[in-house]
Design a protein around this motif. Structure first.
Motif, short mmCIF file in Angstrom:
data_model
loop_
_atom_site.label_atom_id
_atom_site.label_comp_id
_atom_site.label_asym_id
_atom_site.label_seq_id
_atom_site.Cartn_x
_atom_site.Cartn_y
_atom_site.Cartn_z
N GLY A 170 -6.83 2.03 3.97
CA GLY A 170 -5.38 2.15 3.89
C GLY A 170 -4.70 0.80 3.87
O GLY A 170 -3.78 0.56 3.09
N ALA A 171 -5.16 -0.11 4.73
CA ALA A 171 -4.56 -1.44 4.77
C ALA A 171 -4.77 -2.17 3.45
O ALA A 171 -3.86 -2.80 2.90
N ALA A 172 -5.98 -2.09 2.92
CA ALA A 172 -6.28 -2.79 1.67
C ALA A 172 -5.46 -2.23 0.51
O ALA A 172 -4.94 -2.97 -0.32
N TRP A 173 -5.38 -0.92 0.46
CA TRP A 173 -4.61 -0.27 -0.60
C TRP A 173 -3.15 -0.74 -0.55
O TRP A 173 -2.55 -1.11 -1.55
N GLY A 174 -2.58 -0.72 0.68
CA GLY A 174 -1.20 -1.15 0.82
C GLY A 174 -1.00 -2.61 0.45
O GLY A 174 -0.03 -2.98 -0.19
N ILE A 175 -1.97 -3.44 0.85
CA ILE A 175 -1.81 -4.87 0.57
C ILE A 175 -1.87 -5.13 -0.93
O ILE A 175 -1.09 -5.94 -1.46
N PHE A 176 -2.75 -4.44 -1.64
CA PHE A 176 -2.80 -4.78 -3.07
C PHE A 176 -1.60 -4.22 -3.81
O PHE A 176 -1.12 -4.82 -4.77
N ILE A 177 -1.06 -3.08 -3.36
CA ILE A 177 0.14 -2.57 -4.00
C ILE A 177 1.31 -3.52 -3.78
O ILE A 177 2.04 -3.88 -4.71
N THR A 178 1.47 -3.95 -2.50
CA THR A 178 2.58 -4.87 -2.21
C THR A 178 2.37 -6.22 -2.88
O THR A 178 3.30 -6.79 -3.46
N VAL A 198 -7.36 8.85 13.63
CA VAL A 198 -6.94 7.46 13.52
C VAL A 198 -7.09 6.97 12.08
O VAL A 198 -6.17 6.38 11.49
N GLY A 199 -8.25 7.24 11.51
CA GLY A 199 -8.49 6.75 10.15
C GLY A 199 -7.57 7.38 9.12
O GLY A 199 -7.01 6.71 8.26
N GLY A 200 -7.40 8.69 9.21
CA GLY A 200 -6.56 9.38 8.24
C GLY A 200 -5.11 8.97 8.32
O GLY A 200 -4.45 8.71 7.30
N CYS A 201 -4.58 8.87 9.55
CA CYS A 201 -3.18 8.47 9.70
C CYS A 201 -2.98 7.04 9.24
O CYS A 201 -1.99 6.72 8.58
N ASN A 202 -3.92 6.15 9.56
CA ASN A 202 -3.77 4.76 9.13
C ASN A 202 -3.91 4.64 7.62
O ASN A 202 -3.27 3.78 6.99
N LEU A 203 -4.74 5.51 7.02
CA LEU A 203 -4.88 5.47 5.56
C LEU A 203 -3.56 5.77 4.87
O LEU A 203 -3.07 4.99 4.03
N VAL A 204 -2.92 6.88 5.27
CA VAL A 204 -1.68 7.23 4.60
C VAL A 204 -0.56 6.27 4.97
O VAL A 204 0.32 5.97 4.16
N CYS A 205 -0.58 5.76 6.20
CA CYS A 205 0.45 4.81 6.61
C CYS A 205 0.35 3.54 5.79
O CYS A 205 1.36 3.00 5.33
N GLY A 206 -0.88 3.06 5.57
CA GLY A 206 -1.04 1.83 4.80
C GLY A 206 -0.55 1.99 3.37
O GLY A 206 0.14 1.11 2.84
N ILE A 207 -0.88 3.13 2.75
CA ILE A 207 -0.44 3.36 1.38
C ILE A 207 1.09 3.44 1.32
O ILE A 207 1.74 2.86 0.44
#
Lengths: 191, 158
Positions: A53-61, A130-139
């Protein structure tokens, strides 16, 4: 479907039986896997999905930020906050997975008590939460951060206003962390 | 395999707690992201309307809180001992009811919020209409929360 029916109706006493004797036998299938496996898989999910999730969000931003900064270099430094919001999600994941992995202690390995099964299931589903919520939060934070960078490039006063939307998004990861801790407080192996 | 035969019950109970929060968070994230992009795009032309248009984002955040409530309720009831299969199934149903309805409500809030804030920027009379549609979408998650609370209150010690 025939094979499922066959598997369900076969038992050790009556291998060719065609009566559905004991439904409980079907529900004991989760217990064919060791609780240590559940706990370890949950710990893996906690860190892995959070980092995805964090990686996905970082590359989109990052992609939108860099593209917008070509014409407006002033947005560079301010909009790194969006990247940091996404990174925080990965930090939640690593903290929780270290906590979970500290709960896995060596035990007998063959005789599992009810508390062992409970702990295994708790860590599995805590890690998924934890993983699922952080995944969607990051995106989510990534998408809003990209929009924030491009809006900031056009009008500087929009940065703080769109940051409010990002803060709402990052609260989702925090919910996952809290519930992950609540679920696993009583998880104890090797009792 | 085990003494009591109920050792699998926490498996289903905890899946309910996880499902409640994860699916609600998916809905909340979709609503926040889609509406947020609409707000950012709209704010370039009409920056004075941005703070008024944060309403869809707040409503999407509330969905995450609904899932959080049910998840806390369930996670505090699942226990290593004295937890029957009935409790496990009830909590699984509770979590799925709240979570999946929160997911669907979040998708509705996202799409409506996105198009609503963009339309509001062009025609200010549409603000009340957008709020009405968002309230109907939020009610879906509320139904799931109510059913989830009723189901999570069921226990086998009767």
């Amino acid at each position: 479907f025939f094979f499922i029916h066959l598997a369900l109706t076969m038992s050790s006493e009556n291998p060719f039986g065609f009566e559905f004797e004991n439904f409980q036998r079907l529900l004991d299938i989760p217990m064919d896997i060791s609780p240590y496996n559940y706990a370890a898989t949950g710990t893996g999910f906690a860190i892995a999905l959070s980092v995805v999730g964090a990686a996905w969000g970082i590359f989109i931003t990052g992609a939108s930020l860099l593209g917008g900064a070509v014409k407006e270099p002033r947005i560079r430094t301010k909009n790194l906050i969006s990247v940091i919001f996404c990174e925080a999600v990965a930090i939640y994941g690593i903290i929780l997975s270290i906590i979970f992995s500290g709960k896995m202690e060596d035990g007998d390995g063959t005789n599992f008590t009810d508390t062992d099964w409970y702990s295994g299931f708790a860590l599995f589903n805590g890690g998924l939460t934890v993983g699922g919520c952080n995944l969607v939060c990051g995106i989510c934070v990534g998408i809003v951060g990209a929009a924030c960078a491009l809006a900031d490039a056009q009008r500087p006063e929009l940065f703080v206003k769109i940051l409010v939307v990002e803060i709402f998004g990052s609260a989702l990861g925090l919910f996952g962390v809290i519930i992950g801790i609540v679920m696993t407080t009583q998880a104890k192996f090797g009792g | 395999m085990t003494d009591t035969g109920d050792a699998t019950a926490p498996f289903f109970g905890f899946i309910g707690a996880a499902a409640a929060l994860v699916f609600s968070s998916m809905g909340a994230a979709y609503g926040t992201a889609k509406s947020g992009v609409g707000i950012a795009a709209m704010g370039v032309m009409r920056p004075e309307l941005v703070m008024k248009s944060i309403v869809p984002v707040v409503m999407a955040g509330v969905l995450g809180i609904y899932g959080f409530i049910i998840s806390v309720l369930i996670a505090q009831k699942v226990a290593p001992t004295d937890y029957k299969m009935f409790d496990g199934y009830a909590h699984l149903a509770s979590g799925l009811a709240c979570g999946l309805s929160g997911l669907s409500a979040g998708m509705a809030i996202g799409v409506v919020g996105d198009s609503g804030v963009r339309a509001n920027a062009q025609q200010p009379k549409l603000f009340v209409g957008m709020i009405l549609i968002l309230i109907f979408a939020e009610a879906l998650a509320l139904y799931g929360l109510i059913v989830g609370i009723i189901l999570s209150g069921k226990s086998s010690t009767q």
